[in-house]
Design a protein around this motif. Structure first.
Motif, PDB file in Angstrom:
ATOM      1  N   PHE A  82       0.827  -1.202   0.000  1.00  0.00           N
ATOM      2  CA  PHE A  82       0.000   0.000   0.000  1.00  0.00           C
ATOM      3  C   PHE A  82       0.867   1.259   0.000  1.00  0.00           C
ATOM      4  O   PHE A  82       0.597   2.217  -0.713  1.00  0.00           O
ATOM      5  N   ARG A 138       1.091   4.031  -2.933  1.00  0.00           N
ATOM      6  CA  ARG A 138       0.885   5.453  -2.663  1.00  0.00           C
ATOM      7  C   ARG A 138       2.076   6.289  -3.163  1.00  0.00           C
ATOM      8  O   ARG A 138       1.898   7.347  -3.760  1.00  0.00           O
ATOM      9  N   ASP A 167      -8.313  -5.744   1.117  1.00  0.00           N
ATOM     10  CA  ASP A 167      -7.069  -5.314   0.481  1.00  0.00           C
ATOM     11  C   ASP A 167      -7.322  -4.750  -0.904  1.00  0.00           C
ATOM     12  O   ASP A 167      -6.696  -3.768  -1.319  1.00  0.00           O
ATOM     13  N   VAL A 173      -8.776  -1.182  -0.607  1.00  0.00           N
ATOM     14  CA  VAL A 173      -7.735  -0.241  -0.180  1.00  0.00           C
ATOM     15  C   VAL A 173      -6.778   0.050  -1.329  1.00  0.00           C
ATOM     16  O   VAL A 173      -6.427   1.211  -1.602  1.00  0.00           O
ATOM     17  N   GLU A 190      -8.412   2.252  -3.934  1.00  0.00           N
ATOM     18  CA  GLU A 190      -8.554   3.624  -3.467  1.00  0.00           C
ATOM     19  C   GLU A 190      -7.224   4.369  -3.475  1.00  0.00           C
ATOM     20  O   GLU A 190      -7.193   5.597  -3.622  1.00  0.00           O
ATOM     21  N   LEU A 191      -6.123   3.639  -3.346  1.00  0.00           N
ATOM     22  CA  LEU A 191      -4.802   4.267  -3.390  1.00  0.00           C
ATOM     23  C   LEU A 191      -4.315   4.494  -4.819  1.00  0.00           C
ATOM     24  O   LEU A 191      -3.292   5.141  -5.017  1.00  0.00           O
TER      25      LEU A 191
END
Length: 236
Positions: free
Chosen positions: A61, A65, A86, A89, A92-93
């Protein structure tokens, strides 16, 4: 030749992916931890990153990012969790897609091909599409809701466009996989569900609803027609 950066701390997975990706015609580089992955990404600027979530140094993650702060390189996440946490997430990143472990390496290569094909710009062009307050311009790859720009990832844009082309029509998950992810994509239909969930969040209460049809797929529900206005010049 396009280059794929494979990031996983399991040597057997790295070697398996390198074998299949190189057989498919891709050059590969590999990293086994987060900091090395970022260093190789900055040095080589690969065309795509296959990125495991569980990594030493920096997890997947954090790597995702960091890459998104620097570049729009397509990212395919690997997760060992069977639920969607997971995956959501990662999406969304800024990840483009995800694969759950254990995976079929041929299926993963198919996803890589589909992502790269899409990012190369091979999408169907057409006139702007309007569904209530939603306006999609496939040529410009722009979507607006009530005049406000929607920030959509590439796959989300393609999925929303597929649904908006036939508002009210039920589109099966398999059909959406073929339309959005490509005819050579043998992925899980759950992928469609995760992306629909993200689209619903971005459309919010002001956009047309994406309705699930149990056991079949989804449809984009057009807003109701506004009530008619009496003609003030009509007869008494």
């Amino acid at each position: 030749m396009k280059t794929v950066l494979v990031v996983d701390d399991a040597p057997n997975i790295v070697e398996l992916l390198r074998l299949y990706l190189e057989q498919a015609g891709y050059a590969t580089i590999a990293a086994s931890d987060g900091p090395t992955a970022l260093e190789l990404h900055r040095r080589h600027r690969p065309d795509l990153v296959v990125l495991d979530v569980m990594l030493p140094g920096l997890d997947g993650f954090e790597v995702c990012r960091a890459i998104r702060r620097e570049a729009d390189t397509p990212i395919l996440m690997l997760t060992a969790r069977s639920d969607d946490v997971d995956a959501i997430v990662g999406l969304e990143l800024g990840a483009d897609d995800y694969v759950t472990k254990p995976f079929n390496p041929r299926a993963l290569v198919a996803r890589v091909k589909a992502i790269l094909r899409r990012t190369d710009g091979t999408v169907r062009l057409g006139r702007p599409i309007e569904v209530g307050p939603l306006r999609i311009d496939p040529r410009r790859r722009e979507a607006q809701l009530g005049g406000r720009a929607l920030e959509l990832r590439a796959r989300e844009f393609d999925l929303l466009t597929a649904l908006a082309r036939e508002p009210g029509a039920v589109l099966g998950r398999e059909a959406l996989l073929e339309d959005v992810w490509g005819t050579d994509f043998p992925g899980e239909t759950r992928t469609v569900d995760v992306h629909v969930s993200e689209l619903r969040k971005k459309l919010g209460p002001d956009g047309p609803a994406i309705e699930a049809v149990r056991g079949v797929g989804y449809r984009l529900v057009p807003p109701p027609e506004p009530p008619g206005v009496d003609d003030p010049g009509g007869s008494a």
